[in-house]
Design an enzyme around this catalytic site. Structure first.
Site: not given
Length: 752
Positions: A162, A274, A142, A144-146, A139
């Site tokens: 992450k 968040d 907010g 970066g990429w996971v 995924a």
């Protein structure tokens, strides 16, 4: 024998697949459990494994485990949000549209010319830090990429890496460092765990990128779990509403686990900032907060809130990110999840009268308070929010299952008073000497009786007068003798004492003074409760209902405000509302016997004597009011109801209920004054309506039961009552009644 559907209004057979052949639904669960069974048996639908519990009150389904590799994104999509260049002094837009209209994913900053890429920086097969073998992207967070990876040092265990989109993004770098710092010091089962922090060299961009290594959560985010009803039904191939992802119990369970994590963070002096469905994972057996990049110390400035889950901008500008900010975001999150559930209108309104609509409205009240624009009206912290959600769960369990589900109230003191309009009392002698004054058994309690019978709020332990009020309640005049000073509790209790003594003006003065001293809006429900009592004392029942409704808005998980609302609604002849509220209170808490009496009165008003007796029979044997409920059952069977007299079968049943082994009166004395009056009542009604039976209760109606036999028995009862009379006038009246019911002889025609 074929199993029948137990859903309201349906009696179809259950076929071999477990579904009703008429309504095409599963039968409702009969075994005690906190949530309806989920799933239809289709691949990928429903539950698997053994259910797990939230706080011992919500049963949650164990979600089916999925192959982690099946969660890998097959195609990387562009970022929707604007991405800015993080180079010092440059704010160029990186993902501006190309000539074809598609957003850029790599290239050069249009302002400073620095190369950038927004695509995943790791490819399947890459080895990070000599330990983590990349499987693919899971995924985008907010910033970066996971990635999904295997830990080759720990038997190829699945982990999550992450990282950042761009190390030149100063804000992203700051958030990543903050997340790593906080994750390493946090230890809570509902917060994702960090294992490691590593770097990896990106030869294409000539950069060293940082990654944090986290626990892999086998599940979906709550945002992914918000499957609309139509899509769920289409996937399952059935119209079964149980296929929808989130029954109300599950949403409440999610909320309680999230609150547990938030309370832990708040105790550490941190706020999450968040909170949204995307940042909460629904694992196989727990809820987990992920993406702690927005965590900051409280009060924090510039918290990373995401609309529409963010509190008002003015609030953030004035107070920063606080505990109440997290409360707001959670309220919005639960509101978002509730919109995906099956337990919402119009389905709720088509449920049975004692259905879950009251609990669903209680949940909505909790959400409205959590998301109030005025931050002072919100729940003060996660613990207070959890306290009220727990109450809503108990209410829902009682309504859904029909069995008691309660816990002691943290806000109201227990009371032994019964609000019953006299139905649970043996009739006084005036029932015979002044029969015109008798009212029907369905008569609601007077406002003054409601005022004196309702419980009182628990004493605030921080109040200076708390030591004087934590024991037995002092008598009204004794209480008024204490100097109130700046004690809000003494002023509030003093107001009630004045009401009991018939001094409404003095009571209002106490309440006005207390209103000035109350510390914050979150405590003003206490003032509203006493104002409701004052309105009842003045017979302003509609005003009282409004005050108690406001209290319920502040304390949606408490049963006491709903009892007060039900009593007011009954007086105002809002029958449906009163019945729903009484049912919610009674099914949840069998110690609140006033609610059972309320339901009995409403059923009597519909001339449903059997229904009234049935609910009175539910009063537990250990209850202080068990005997009152038995007395009420007898009177419900024999007293006039809605202008209609009892039927012979009702009277015969009432006679059986009055036996000494069924009803204890007069401290166990077999022929005491109360039993004499109750026996006289049954005999009087039996004679009036002409009850005759070959077999009847011998001690009350005789066996066989004949008209002459009833005259003789009633005459004896009335002479017994004459000996109870408080004066000669009352005694003479009862003797005259006894003489009038005597049988005539065949020889003289005189009664003997």
């Amino acid at each position: 024998m074929a199993m029948r559907c137990n859903r309201p209004g349906c009696t179809g057979e259950i076929d071999e697949t477990g579904f009703c052949v008429e309504c095409d639904h599963r039968p409702l669960p009969e075994a005690p459990q906190s949530a309806p069974a989920g799933g239809c048996g289709a691949p990928g639908c429903g539950t698997a494994g053994r259910p797990w519990s939230v706080n011992g009150i919500v049963t949650m389904p164990t979600m089916p485990s999925r192959d982690p590799a099946s969660r890998i994104m097959m195609q990387s999509t562009a970022f929707d949000a604007v991405r800015r260049c993080g180079r010092a002094g440059c704010q160029g837009r990186l993902n501006s549209a190309t000539g074809s209209g598609a957003p850029r994913t790599k290239g050069f900053c249009p302002e400073c010319g620095k190369p950038f890429t927004l695509e995943p920086r790791l490819k399947p097969g890459d080895l990070v830090a000599g330990q983590y073998r990349i499987e693919g992207p899971l995924a985008r967070s907010g910033f970066g990429w996971v990635f999904l990876a295997r830990d080759e040092h720990l038997d190829n265990r699945y982990v999550v890496l992450k990282g950042l989109v761009n190390t030149n993004d100063a804000r992203a770098a700051e958030m990543a460092v903050r997340e790593r710092q906080y994750l390493t010091r946090l230890d809570h089962p509902n917060i994702v765990r960090i294992y490691n922090a590593v770097t990896h060299y990106d030869a294409e961009m000539d950069e060293h990128l940082g990654y944090i290594v986290m626990d892999y959560i086998d599940g979906d985010s709550l945002q992914q779990a918000r499957v609309p009803a139509l899509r769920a039904r289409a996937r399952c191939g059935r119209r079964d509403v149980d296929c929808v992802a989130m029954p109300l119990e599950h949403v409440l369970g999610y909320g309680l686990q999230i609150l547990s994590a938030l309370a832990y963070l708040h105790d550490q002096g941190l706020v999450y900032c968040d909170l949204k469905p995307d940042n909460v994972m629904r694992g196989t057996d727990r809820i987990v907060l992920i993406d702690l990049g927005g965590v900051t110390e409280a009060p924090g400035r510039g918290g990373a809130f995401t609309p529409p889950f963010a509190p008002p901008r003015e609030e953030l500008a004035k107070y920063g990110a606080t505990v109440r900010s997290d409360v707001f975001s959670l309220g919005k999150t639960l509101e978002n999840l509730l919109s995906a559930g099956v337990d919402k209108s119009p389905e709720l309104e088509r449920a049975d009268p004692g259905g879950i609509s009251v609990a669903a409205e209680s949940f909505r009240r909790a959400i409205r308070r959590a998301t109030a624009e005025d931050r002072e009206r919100r729940f003060a912290d996660a613990a207070e929010f959890a306290e009220q959600l727990t109450g809503v769960v108990h209410e829902l369990n009682g309504l859904r299952q029909g069995i008691e589900s309660r816990s002691p109230s943290a806000r109201f003191a227990p009371t032994s008073r019964l609000i019953d309009a006299g139905l649970g009392s043996v009739p006084p002698l005036t029932r015979w000497t002044a029969p015109g004054e008798a009212a029907g058994a369905e008569r609601p309690p007077e406002p003054a009786e409601i005022m004196t019978g309702l419980p009182l709020p628990r004493v605030d332990p921080a109040d200076p007068a708390a030591p004087y009020l934590t024991g037995d309640d002092p008598a009204p005049r004794e209480l008024l003798g204490l100097p109130a000073g700046d004690s809000v509790e003494l002023l509030l209790r003093g107001a009630r004492a004045h009401l009991e003594l018939g001094a409404p003006d003095a009571a209002r003065a106490c309440l006005d003074r207390a209103a000035i001293l109350l510390p914050e809006p979150g405590h003003r429900w206490r003032l509203g409760w006493y104002r409701g009592l004052a309105a009842l004392a003045g017979r302003q029942v509609k005003t009282a209902l409004g005050e108690f409704t406001d209290v319920c808005d502040m304390l949606p998980g408490e049963a006491e405000p709903k009892l007060a609302m039900a009593l007011c609604a009954e007086w105002l002849q809002q029958v449906d509302r009163a019945e729903r509220l009484y049912t919610a209170v009674w099914r949840r808490d069998r110690s609140m016997v006033s609610a059972a009496f309320g339901l009995a009165r409403l059923r009597l008003a519909r001339q449903d004597r059997d229904g009234a007796v049935a609910v009175l029979d539910e009063v537990p044997a250990i209850s202080l009011h068990r005997d009152a409920a038995r007395i009420a059952a007898v009177r419900a069977l024999v007293e006039p109801v809605a202008g209609r007299a009892a039927q012979p079968g009702d009277v015969l049943r009432a006679a059986t209920l009055t036996r000494p082994d069924r009803l204890r009166l007069d401290d166990g004395e077999p022929d005491g004054k109360a039993r004499q009056r109750l026996t006289a009542l049954v005999r009087q009604v039996a004679l009036d309506i002409g009850v005759t039976a070959a077999e009847a209760e011998p001690a009350v109606l005789g066996s066989p039961c004949t008209r002459d036999g009833l005259r003789l028995l009633l005459e004896r009862s009335l002479r017994d009552l004459a000996r109870q009379a408080g004066g000669p006038d009352q005694s003479d009246a009862l003797v005259d009644l006894a003489n009038r019911v005597r049988s005539r002889t065949l020889l003289t025609g005189w009664r003997h």
